[in-house]
Motif scaffolding. Structure first.
Motif, PDB file in Angstrom:
ATOM      1  N   VAL A  23       0.843  -1.206   0.000  1.00 33.38           N
ATOM      2  CA  VAL A  23       0.000   0.000   0.000  1.00 33.38           C
ATOM      3  C   VAL A  23       0.873   1.249   0.000  1.00 33.38           C
ATOM      4  N   VAL A  24       1.863   1.295   0.893  1.00 32.56           N
ATOM      5  CA  VAL A  24       2.759   2.450   0.959  1.00 32.56           C
ATOM      6  C   VAL A  24       3.515   2.608  -0.360  1.00 32.56           C
ATOM      7  N   ALA A  25       3.985   1.487  -0.922  1.00 31.48           N
ATOM      8  CA  ALA A  25       4.728   1.556  -2.186  1.00 31.48           C
ATOM      9  C   ALA A  25       3.862   2.122  -3.299  1.00 31.48           C
ATOM     10  N   LEU A  26       2.604   1.686  -3.371  1.00 30.04           N
ATOM     11  CA  LEU A  26       1.707   2.186  -4.414  1.00 30.04           C
ATOM     12  C   LEU A  26       1.407   3.671  -4.227  1.00 30.04           C
ATOM     13  N   VAL A  27       1.118   4.079  -3.000  1.00 31.79           N
ATOM     14  CA  VAL A  27       0.785   5.479  -2.733  1.00 31.79           C
ATOM     15  C   VAL A  27       1.980   6.383  -3.020  1.00 31.79           C
ATOM     16  N   VAL A  28       3.162   5.965  -2.597  1.00 34.54           N
ATOM     17  CA  VAL A  28       4.371   6.754  -2.834  1.00 34.54           C
ATOM     18  C   VAL A  28       4.641   6.882  -4.333  1.00 34.54           C
ATOM     19  N   ASN A  29       4.508   5.767  -5.054  1.00 37.20           N
ATOM     20  CA  ASN A  29       4.733   5.798  -6.500  1.00 37.20           C
ATOM     21  C   ASN A  29       3.714   6.690  -7.191  1.00 37.20           C
ATOM     22  N   THR A  30       2.458   6.612  -6.766  1.00 42.37           N
ATOM     23  CA  THR A  30       1.416   7.442  -7.368  1.00 42.37           C
ATOM     24  C   THR A  30       1.676   8.920  -7.110  1.00 42.37           C
ATOM     25  N   ALA A  31       2.110   9.250  -5.888  1.00 38.64           N
ATOM     26  CA  ALA A  31       2.416  10.647  -5.561  1.00 38.64           C
ATOM     27  C   ALA A  31       3.557  11.173  -6.419  1.00 38.64           C
ATOM     28  N   ALA A  32       4.555  10.309  -6.682  1.00 43.38           N
ATOM     29  CA  ALA A  32       5.719  10.744  -7.458  1.00 43.38           C
ATOM     30  C   ALA A  32       5.396  10.886  -8.938  1.00 43.38           C
ATOM     31  N   THR A  33       4.505  10.035  -9.457  1.00 45.48           N
ATOM     32  CA  THR A  33       4.274  10.016 -10.908  1.00 45.48           C
ATOM     33  C   THR A  33       2.998  10.723 -11.350  1.00 45.48           C
ATOM     34  N   SER A  34       1.985  10.746 -10.483  1.00 44.86           N
ATOM     35  CA  SER A  34       0.678  11.276 -10.902  1.00 44.86           C
ATOM     36  C   SER A  34       0.169  12.429 -10.037  1.00 44.86           C
ATOM     37  N   GLY A  35       0.935  12.818  -9.024  1.00 49.20           N
ATOM     38  CA  GLY A  35       0.526  13.961  -8.209  1.00 49.20           C
ATOM     39  C   GLY A  35      -0.230  13.587  -6.953  1.00 49.20           C
ATOM     40  N   TRP A  36      -0.338  14.557  -6.049  1.00 46.28           N
ATOM     41  CA  TRP A  36      -0.901  14.282  -4.731  1.00 46.28           C
ATOM     42  C   TRP A  36      -2.401  14.006  -4.759  1.00 46.28           C
ATOM     43  N   ARG A  38      -4.205  12.363  -7.067  1.00 46.37           N
ATOM     44  CA  ARG A  38      -4.443  10.958  -7.398  1.00 46.37           C
ATOM     45  C   ARG A  38      -3.929  10.041  -6.286  1.00 46.37           C
ATOM     46  N   ALA A  39      -2.848  10.456  -5.633  1.00 50.43           N
ATOM     47  CA  ALA A  39      -2.322   9.666  -4.515  1.00 50.43           C
ATOM     48  C   ALA A  39      -3.327   9.629  -3.367  1.00 50.43           C
ATOM     49  N   LEU A  40      -3.996  10.756  -3.105  1.00 48.41           N
ATOM     50  CA  LEU A  40      -5.023  10.776  -2.061  1.00 48.41           C
ATOM     51  C   LEU A  40      -6.195   9.861  -2.425  1.00 48.41           C
ATOM     52  N   CYS A  41      -6.579   9.850  -3.699  1.00 49.16           N
ATOM     53  CA  CYS A  41      -7.638   8.933  -4.144  1.00 49.16           C
ATOM     54  C   CYS A  41      -7.211   7.486  -3.936  1.00 49.16           C
ATOM     55  N   THR A  42      -5.925   7.209  -4.175  1.00 46.60           N
ATOM     56  CA  THR A  42      -5.396   5.862  -3.962  1.00 46.60           C
ATOM     57  C   THR A  42      -5.482   5.493  -2.487  1.00 46.60           C
ATOM     58  N   ALA A 158      -8.442   6.399  10.449  1.00 51.14           N
ATOM     59  CA  ALA A 158      -7.886   7.740  10.655  1.00 51.14           C
ATOM     60  C   ALA A 158      -6.355   7.713  10.634  1.00 51.14           C
ATOM     61  N   ILE A 159      -5.755   6.763  11.345  1.00 50.67           N
ATOM     62  CA  ILE A 159      -4.294   6.682  11.402  1.00 50.67           C
ATOM     63  C   ILE A 159      -3.736   6.281  10.041  1.00 50.67           C
ATOM     64  N   ASP A 160      -4.404   5.324   9.392  1.00 51.02           N
ATOM     65  CA  ASP A 160      -3.981   4.866   8.072  1.00 51.02           C
ATOM     66  C   ASP A 160      -3.933   6.035   7.092  1.00 51.02           C
ATOM     67  N   PHE A 161      -5.015   6.801   7.028  1.00 50.55           N
ATOM     68  CA  PHE A 161      -5.076   7.915   6.085  1.00 50.55           C
ATOM     69  C   PHE A 161      -4.068   9.005   6.454  1.00 50.55           C
ATOM     70  N   ALA A 162      -3.882   9.251   7.752  1.00 48.02           N
ATOM     71  CA  ALA A 162      -2.930  10.275   8.186  1.00 48.02           C
ATOM     72  C   ALA A 162      -1.501   9.899   7.800  1.00 48.02           C
ATOM     73  N   VAL A 163      -1.135   8.631   8.014  1.00 46.18           N
ATOM     74  CA  VAL A 163       0.224   8.181   7.677  1.00 46.18           C
ATOM     75  C   VAL A 163       0.455   8.251   6.169  1.00 46.18           C
ATOM     76  N   LEU A 164      -0.522   7.778   5.393  1.00 46.42           N
ATOM     77  CA  LEU A 164      -0.379   7.823   3.941  1.00 46.42           C
ATOM     78  C   LEU A 164      -0.315   9.265   3.437  1.00 46.42           C
ATOM     79  N   SER A 165      -1.073  10.155   4.074  1.00 45.86           N
ATOM     80  CA  SER A 165      -1.032  11.571   3.698  1.00 45.86           C
ATOM     81  C   SER A 165       0.338  12.172   3.967  1.00 45.86           C
ATOM     82  N   LEU A 166       0.968  11.756   5.066  1.00 45.97           N
ATOM     83  CA  LEU A 166       2.317  12.238   5.372  1.00 45.97           C
ATOM     84  C   LEU A 166       3.321  11.755   4.324  1.00 45.97           C
ATOM     85  N   TYR A 167       3.160  10.511   3.899  1.00 47.94           N
ATOM     86  CA  TYR A 167       4.016  10.002   2.823  1.00 47.94           C
ATOM     87  C   TYR A 167       3.836  10.848   1.562  1.00 47.94           C
TER      88      TYR A 167
END
Length: 208
Positions: A23-36, A38-42, A158-167
């Motif tokens: 999950v973290v790998a996908l979100v990080v990759n999406t943030a780097a390639t498609s912007g924040w 789309r990463a938030l949607c992920t 809540a914690i899951d979304f907060a951590v992913l948002s920080l990434y």
């Protein structure tokens, strides 16, 4: 509410979710390639998957239903194949992207998104077993099973979304042509390793 037990649960969840995984790998990759955005949607998609897995785990706990290990292994194998497919696309994209911004980059396919986030989040049904084993340790945070499950689930989300948002925020701060390519490569390798290890483990379980 048992405050000490709730705090222990929140800290445990924080450490678990912050540990890099598919999950973290996908979100990080999406943030780097498609912007924040789309990463938030992920991230929302992975949250959606977590809610479904938690609901299934709660039903299993409440009904004491047996979960067929062979069925879980077969479903996990399908999930690993899906993660491997994402890893292949990620690595292919990274390897065809110029390492610097001096050369024009090829068009990028959209990565992540709500549906892909959901599929990666739910692609390992053995997470149900994790929730079944994890939640009972903290079920006494309130006086009833139902209230406890609601509190535990909301805290998890809540914690899951907060951590992913920080990434996502961190990736946005270091974004550049070179760093994005490196992040994509690392994410792709992580996803591929997770898929391969999962496939070997589940094949051994099915053939045992």
């Amino acid at each position: 509410m048992n405050t000490a037990l709730t705090a222990t649960y929140a800290l445990t969840v924080l450490l678990l979710i912050a540990t890099p995984g598919p999950v973290v790998a996908l979100v990080v990759n999406t943030a780097a390639t498609s912007g924040w955005r789309r990463a938030l949607c992920t991230a929302l998609g992975t949250n959606w998957a977590s809610l479904i897995l938690i609901a299934v785990a709660a039903w299993v706990i409440l009904s004491s239903a047996a979960v067929d290990p062979a069925w879980l292994s077969a479903m996990s194998l399908v999930g690993c194949l899906f993660i491997g497919y994402i890893a292949y696309g990620t690595l292919k994209e990274a390897l065809h992207t110029p390492p610097t911004s001096d050369a024009p980059a090829p068009p990028r396919s959209a990565r992540g998104g709500l549906w892909q986030g959901f599929m990666v989040g739910i692609s390992n049904p053995k997470d149900i077993i994790f929730f079944i084993a994890f939640f009972p340790q903290f079920i006494q945070i309130t006086e009833s099973f139902g209230k406890s499950m609601v509190v535990l689930s909301l805290l998890w989300i809540a914690i899951d979304f907060a951590v992913l948002s920080l990434y996502i925020f961190a990736i946005g701060k270091i974004a550049s042509a070179r760093s994005n390519r490196m992040i994509t490569l690392i994410s792709g390798v992580m996803l591929l390793l997770i898929a391969l290890v999962g496939m070997v483990y589940n094949l051994r379980t099915l053939l045992a």
